[in-house]
Design a protein around this motif. Sequence first.
Motif, PDB file in Angstrom:
ATOM      1  N   ARG A  68      27.121   8.457 -76.888  1.00 22.44           N
ATOM      2  CA  ARG A  68      27.824   7.817 -75.761  1.00 22.44           C
ATOM      3  C   ARG A  68      27.411   8.435 -74.429  1.00 22.44           C
ATOM      4  O   ARG A  68      27.453   7.782 -73.406  1.00 22.44           O
ATOM      5  CB  ARG A  68      29.330   7.912 -75.966  1.00 22.44           C
ATOM      6  N   TRP A 107      22.937   2.304 -80.486  1.00 23.08           N
ATOM      7  CA  TRP A 107      23.227   3.407 -79.551  1.00 23.08           C
ATOM      8  C   TRP A 107      21.990   3.730 -78.713  1.00 23.08           C
ATOM      9  O   TRP A 107      22.093   3.982 -77.518  1.00 23.08           O
ATOM     10  CB  TRP A 107      23.683   4.662 -80.299  1.00 23.08           C
ATOM     11  N   TRP A 121      21.723   0.667 -76.357  1.00 21.99           N
ATOM     12  CA  TRP A 121      22.954   0.138 -75.758  1.00 21.99           C
ATOM     13  C   TRP A 121      23.000  -1.372 -75.897  1.00 21.99           C
ATOM     14  O   TRP A 121      23.294  -2.103 -74.955  1.00 21.99           O
ATOM     15  CB  TRP A 121      23.103   0.608 -74.311  1.00 21.99           C
ATOM     16  N   ALA A 125      29.980   0.790 -76.311  1.00 29.55           N
ATOM     17  CA  ALA A 125      30.435   2.022 -76.955  1.00 29.55           C
ATOM     18  C   ALA A 125      31.700   1.788 -77.784  1.00 29.55           C
ATOM     19  O   ALA A 125      31.789   2.261 -78.931  1.00 29.55           O
ATOM     20  CB  ALA A 125      30.676   3.106 -75.904  1.00 29.55           C
TER      21      ALA A 125
END
Length: 174
Positions: A48, A102, A105, A151
């Motif tokens: 994150r 991740w 994104w 996220a």
Amino acid sequence: MSKELRPLLMRANRLLGAQLVEHNLVKIEDLEAASEKFIELVPGNEPRRASILAILAYDMKVVNEDHLLHHIVENDGVGLVDLREYDIPDEIRKTTDRAASWATWTVPFDREEEFTFVATAYYLSPAVRAHWEKEIGGRILWYATSLEAIADYLEQLTVNAAANPAAEPALAGK
């Protein structure tokens, strides 16, 4: 971050930063400072936080994420989606590669006929679009969304997989 995805993470962020500068959304000096912070965060296990955009928007406050989303919609004709308000089909949930999501994104969030709907906070990064175009191998309808929406969605996928690992075999270990 796995060794296989680290180059994707680095390219996605480097090219996003270059596009932010090219579109006059951030100054080169700010990008250089953010890049230094980003490099420090990459070895950690905090996906994150390992984001050039998060550093620029939240830590340094030199780019407004809403302004960036507006820019993408106006200049690239991309739609907006809030994944927190979207009921994502089980097929998509079960096959989402969380590690790649991740790193970029970006998440696929629906499929209709020959189209896959993909939401991303990194639309300006050509490396991100190329990765997902290759991964999906079909027609994509792109949508922009916030870092927080991506996220939250990915963290919820992780919680669901941990609570019921047998129901989500494609997510095990990702």
